[in-house]
Design a protein around this motif. Structure first.
Motif, PDB file in Angstrom:
ATOM      1  N   ASN A 251     -34.590  -3.260 -17.355  1.00  0.00           N
ATOM      2  CA  ASN A 251     -34.827  -3.346 -15.914  1.00  0.00           C
ATOM      3  C   ASN A 251     -36.125  -4.060 -15.555  1.00  0.00           C
ATOM      4  O   ASN A 251     -36.330  -4.402 -14.391  1.00  0.00           O
ATOM      5  CB  ASN A 251     -34.795  -1.948 -15.305  1.00  0.00           C
TER       6      ASN A 251
ATOM      7  N   ASN B 157     -29.839  -1.031 -10.034  1.00  0.00           N
ATOM      8  CA  ASN B 157     -29.852  -0.839 -11.480  1.00  0.00           C
ATOM      9  C   ASN B 157     -28.865  -1.835 -12.053  1.00  0.00           C
ATOM     10  O   ASN B 157     -28.071  -2.430 -11.308  1.00  0.00           O
ATOM     11  CB  ASN B 157     -29.457   0.599 -11.844  1.00  0.00           C
TER      12      ASN B 157
ATOM     13  N   ASP C  22     -24.586  -0.575 -15.864  1.00  0.00           N
ATOM     14  CA  ASP C  22     -24.506  -0.286 -17.295  1.00  0.00           C
ATOM     15  C   ASP C  22     -23.115   0.176 -17.738  1.00  0.00           C
ATOM     16  O   ASP C  22     -22.741  -0.016 -18.889  1.00  0.00           O
ATOM     17  CB  ASP C  22     -25.514   0.816 -17.660  1.00  0.00           C
TER      18      ASP C  22
HETATM   19  N1  GLU Z   1     -30.369   0.533 -16.900  1.00  0.00           N
HETATM   20  C1  GLU Z   1     -30.910   1.513 -17.800  1.00  0.00           C
HETATM   21  C2  GLU Z   1     -30.823   2.905 -17.189  1.00  0.00           C
HETATM   22  O1  GLU Z   1     -30.718   3.057 -16.009  1.00  0.00           O
HETATM   23  C3  GLU Z   1     -32.360   1.300 -18.101  1.00  0.00           C
HETATM   24  C4  GLU Z   1     -32.724  -0.019 -18.695  1.00  0.00           C
HETATM   25  C5  GLU Z   1     -34.226  -0.006 -19.026  1.00  0.00           C
HETATM   26  O2  GLU Z   1     -34.709   0.986 -19.587  1.00  0.00           O
HETATM   27  O3  GLU Z   1     -34.901  -0.975 -18.713  1.00  0.00           O
HETATM   28  O4  GLU Z   1     -30.886   3.879 -17.882  1.00  0.00           O
END
Ligand code: GLU
Length: 266
Positions: A158, A143, A146
């Motif tokens: 993502n 991930n 964040d």
């Molecule tokens: N990194 C964010 C999360 O894990 C999501 C990003 C996205 O929705 O593309 O919540």
């Protein structure tokens, strides 16, 4: 390219990056959709057993954080969103550990930031770490970091992150699982004439125009980020499939060469 040739390409892909979006992992209130997570993991474990090398890019951290705290909606402030991601990321991994563990598959968490793809030394580190994880037979679960990266200059979504990762590990295939069936000529939620495009050989301005904006309330992406991911992946010589995570056995069927969703060709 003929359909049969595309089917072979998908079927023969050995190193596969799978990206799954927030809407496929949580309910709209951020509570985990346990059944969906379990079905996803079961398919991944099966593909792993068949000899594939897998890497999962999973969203859902912010959503899971929101669900954990029972908040009514995603906050607007970036520090709050970052804090929710920090809360939710552990919950996600805990669930992946548990479900993959049931099938004897080892997983590892890798949290990346934009600089990891821009700085030569960091990029080499990412590639080396992922390559060792593949050598250990472990499924990396990625991930964006964040908790520290949430600000203006981030990868931000993502879809894009998964394409950058696919290019970094020279994957044979990138699969984006989302809550839509694939790429349409227009937004199917508002245009009854919108048609699904099964194969996209080149990303034309018309395709980009059909992508529009949006996304759900918890996720960041929408069709635009999917097209962006397709551009990065296909430019790196990697085909990208976009399909609905709710389709039964979607991963197994795609990898079996079934015509599902949209395939973007390099
Ligand atoms: N990194 C964010 C999360 O894990 C999501 C990003 C996205 O929705 O593309 O919540």
């Amino acid at each position: 390219m003929e359909r049969a040739e595309i089917a072979h390409k998908l079927h023969d892909a050995k190193r596969v990056v799978v990206k799954v979006g927030t809407s496929s992992l949580t309910y709209s209130n951020g509570k985990l959709h346990i059944h969906s997570i379990e079905l996803l993991v079961r398919q991944l474990a099966d593909l792993k057993n068949s000899g594939k090398e897998l890497l999962l890019v999973s969203s859902g951290a912010v959503g899971a954080g929101l669900g954990k705290l029972d908040l009514p909606a995603k906050p607007k402030d970036l520090p709050k969103v970052a804090a929710l991601a920090a809360i939710g990321q552990g919950i996600l991994l805990q669930n992946y550990e548990k479900f993959f563990g049931e099938y004897g598959v080892n997983v590892a968490q890798v949290l990346l930031i934009k600089e990891d793809f821009e700085d030569e030394e960091r990029y080499a580190n990412v590639r080396n770490t992922l390559s060792e994880l593949f050598a250990y037979g472990v499924v990396p679960i990625i991930n964006e970091n964040d908790a520290t990266a949430f600000r203006e200059l981030v990868v931000g979504d993502n879809d894009t992150l998964s394409a950058l990762v696919a290019a970094a590990v020279q994957a044979d295939l990138l699969i984006l699982l989302s809550d839509i069936d694939g790429m349409y000529t227009a937004d199917p939620r508002t245009d009854a004439d919108a048609k699904l495009l099964p194969v996209i050989e080149a990303i034309t301005p018309e395709i980009e125009a059909g992508a529009g904006g949006s996304g759900t309330n918890l996720a960041t992406g929408g069709m635009m980020t999917k097209v962006n991911a397709a551009k990065i992946a296909t430019a790196a010589g990697i085909p990208m499939a976009l399909a609905n995570s709710a389709e039964p056995d979607v991963l197994l069927r795609l990898m079996d060469g079934e015509a599902l969703g949209t395939v973007f060709l390099p």
